[in-house]
Motif scaffolding. Structure first.
Motif, short mmCIF file in Angstrom:
data_model
loop_
_atom_site.label_atom_id
_atom_site.label_comp_id
_atom_site.label_asym_id
_atom_site.label_seq_id
_atom_site.Cartn_x
_atom_site.Cartn_y
_atom_site.Cartn_z
N THR A 8 0.83 -1.19 0.00
CA THR A 8 0.00 0.00 0.00
C THR A 8 0.87 1.26 0.00
O THR A 8 0.35 2.37 0.05
CB THR A 8 -0.89 0.02 1.25
N HIS A 9 2.20 1.08 -0.02
CA HIS A 9 3.12 2.20 -0.04
C HIS A 9 3.21 2.73 -1.47
O HIS A 9 3.86 2.14 -2.33
CB HIS A 9 4.50 1.74 0.47
N LYS A 47 4.60 5.23 -3.14
CA LYS A 47 5.87 5.57 -3.79
C LYS A 47 6.65 4.30 -4.13
O LYS A 47 7.27 4.20 -5.20
CB LYS A 47 6.71 6.48 -2.89
N ASP A 65 4.38 5.15 6.31
CA ASP A 65 4.54 5.76 4.99
C ASP A 65 5.97 6.30 4.87
O ASP A 65 6.23 7.45 4.52
CB ASP A 65 3.53 6.90 4.76
N GLU A 95 4.92 0.67 5.42
CA GLU A 95 3.55 1.09 5.07
C GLU A 95 2.89 1.84 6.23
O GLU A 95 2.26 2.88 6.02
CB GLU A 95 2.73 -0.15 4.70
#
Length: 613
Positions: free
Chosen positions: A19-20, A22, A178, A175
């Motif tokens: 879900t990160h 970048k 972030d 994640e």
């Protein structure tokens, strides 16, 4: 590539992996560029290690060792042209050339990016692209430092599992936070066409190890070996981390960490900067020869130094494994290392194979085997002209297998630092041990540190070169600015708790050409003197270069060393320093206007004390 094939590559395991945002975008972009057959997200599990190492055995890259001798361990043999760091192809591509300094190779970043992009285009065709989330240091530190290495080498994945904390747990923490991460891209540069037979050690004649300090990114192409490919090591933990440390107010250093406890139960932490192959691992894993003293290790290679809440300097080892030079590491010289290695779970590269399925290298045992298979795959006997193991052969072993590992290694934010050692390899001039006059004088000692070149760096062997803080190949920015940063750090620290600095030289020769000091475990006597200097107990002689042990100050109990021999090891000889001063002046001239004025003043002060003005 079509949209459907893109999707097939990027979701090879049938699910979105992070879900990160970048990270997902970077992985997507690299896959589009390098065009692998599949993408695999590394989870760091034992099952994964077992599967990947078996695949490497099947491919001929790894040789499984006799499990009774070295459980769950393997030997790898590189291409003979891919055996060491390639310093001439290592670049710091800062935006401004001045920021890379005279110690680094530089190219304009956009020009380098264009060159690398063309090399990476299709470089993973026919291979798996592995995504390795990792953290340097502890995932629960106040300021965890994350990275993600993308590689097309399963050997790198297996080695990174030993050297760093990797996998799903790290990814989930990234994640959750972030988190910022250092993108580290690696390819052996050996794409496979359909039906093409692979080789056991894929690599490319063209090699690039490139750092973009402002971006905090790493691109490595063409080499599958060591720090060229395990990008958490020198590339991240030193070159990129040194720039991060400059900007954030800490230090990333090429140092061991040793914990020494006195007979009274008082513990001290010592960090030591030693160029490769000058006994650094042996010191990190020292077995003291003096009664009542206990040594424990926290690390053998890389140290991050941060300021604590009370202005003290705190040290942490950001690595999870040992990646040591094998030759010279042996049962008689470093039993602590050997006991850890013997527990297995290790990867050996470019060592020799014994006939019973074990490994051997020069210095491992006092007795030399009658027959071996050398690192090139040839029969070897003691009469052979070439060494059995490559001089830069390596063991890659989990640090938690070392019996003498200090529990403080697991402290997320490290432990207080009490002393710093700088050590080079000099036959003359530099005494066994010298304490600096103060912090700035200690920085001068580090800035002028000199050692003979070794097999750990490609090129000529045996040449004396200046190696500031043993960081010459690893400073990620201008070397003069780096030395100035050492000064700035001290000004932010509590002056009462600054570590004491010592210069050591285990390798001084006597008149007969032999070593003046026995070294190895006996070096604990020098460490004891250093600690007693910190405590204000030990006597010292003031010399123009600093403080050396006074007669009787070194504990020689049980050591067969005459007063004359001790004098040979510890003496300061002013006549040897005329050439040294000239050499230091020539060295400092290379810094130009970036040399800190404080270090020029140190040189002038030394000249004055030596009567050389």
């Amino acid at each position: 590539m079509s949209e459907s094939s893109d999707h097939q590559v990027l979701d090879a395991q049938g699910a979105a992996h992070t879900t990160h945002a970048k990270l997902a975008a970077w992985v997507d972009g690299v896959a589009q560029l390098t065009k692998p057959d599949s993408v695999y997200w590394v989870d760091g599990s034992q099952e994964e290690w077992d599967r990947l190492t078996q695949e490497l055995v099947d491919a001929g890259t790894l040789t499984r060792l006799n499990p009774e001798l070295f459980p769950n361990s393997f030997a790898a043999f590189s291409d003979p042209a891919d055996v060491a760091r390639v310093e001439e192809q290592t670049f710091i591509c800062s935006v401004n050339e001045r920021d890379s300094g005279f110690t680094n190779n530089w190219m304009e970043p956009s020009k380098m990016k264009a060159k690398l992009t063309s090399l990476f285009d299709g470089s993973m065709r026919g291979r798996t692209m592995y995504v390795i989330p990792f953290v340097m240091g502890h995932v629960d530190a106040d300021d965890p430092k994350f990275g993600v290495e993308i590689t097309d080498s399963a050997y790198v994945v297996a080695s990174m599992r030993i050297m760093a904390r990797i996998g799903t747990d790290v990814l989930r923490k990234m994640e959750e936070l972030d988190a910022f991460f250092v993108p580290a891209l690696h390819s052996v540069g050996a794409p496979l066409e359909e039906g093409q037979q692979d080789v056991s050690w894929p690599c490319n004649k063209e090699k690039w190890i490139v750092h973009f300090p402002e971006e905090r990114s790493i691109w490595s192409y063409g080499s599958g070996y060591g720090g060229n490919a395990l990008l958490g090591k020198k590339c991240y933990a030193l070159r990129i981390a040194s720039v991060m440390a400059r900007d954030e107010g800490w230090l990333a250093e090429h140092m061991l960490i040793l914990r020494l406890t006195s007979p009274e139960g008082k513990a001290y932490h010592i960090a030591g900067a030693f160029p490769s192959a000058t006994g650094k691992t042996n010191l990190a894993l020292i077995q003291p020869t003096i009664k009542g003293w206990k040594a424990e290790t926290l690390g053998d290679d890389i140290t991050w130094i941060r300021l604590g809440r009370e202005g003290e300097m705190r040290v942490v080892n950001p690595e999870a494994g040992l990646f040591g030079v094998a030759p010279g590491t042996g049962w008689s010289t470093n039993p602590n290392a050997m006991r850890g290695i013997a527990k297995g779970n290790s990867i050996f590269t470019n060592v020799a194979l014994t006939d019973d399925g074990g490994v051997w290298w020069e210095g491992m045992t006092d007795d030399v085997p009658a027959h071996l298979t050398d690192w090139r795959g040839n029969d070897w006997t003691p009469e052979s002209k070439e060494p059995a193991a490559h001089p830069n052969s390596r063991f890659c072993t989990p640090i938690d297998q070392i019996d003498m590992l200090a529990k403080e290694y697991y402290e997320p934010n490290g432990v207080e630092l009490n002393a710093i050692l700088f050590g080079g390899r000099r036959k003359t001039t530099i005494p066994l041990v010298t304490q600096s006059r103060d912090w700035t004088n200690g920085v001068f000692m580090g800035a002028t540190l000199s050692s003979e070149t070794t097999a750990a760096a490609a090129g000529q062997v045996g040449v004396v070169r200046r190696d500031p803080m043993a960081m010459l190949p690893f400073i990620g920015y201008d070397a003069g600015d780096y030395l100035a940063h050492w000064e700035r750090i001290s000004q932010k620290a509590n002056p009462e708790r600054l570590p004491k600095i010592f210069l050591v030289n285990w390798f001084r020769r006597n008149a007969e050409g032999g070593f003046a000091w026995p070294g190895f475990g006996e070096n604990s006597r020098v460490l004891k003197w250093a600690i007693e200097r910190i405590e204000g107990k030990a006597e010292a002689l003031e010399t123009p270069i600093g403080f050396t042990p006074a007669p009787g100050a070194l504990d020689l109990e049980g050591l067969d060393l005459s007063e004359d021999e001790l004098q040979e090891a510890t003496r300061f000889d002013a006549s040897e320093w005329a050439n040294e001063l000239k050499s230091i002046e020539e060295w400092f001239a290379k810094f130009g206007d970036s040399l800190p004025a404080s270090l020029q003043a140190e040189l002038e002060g030394l000249k004055e004390r030596l009567g050389a003005k």
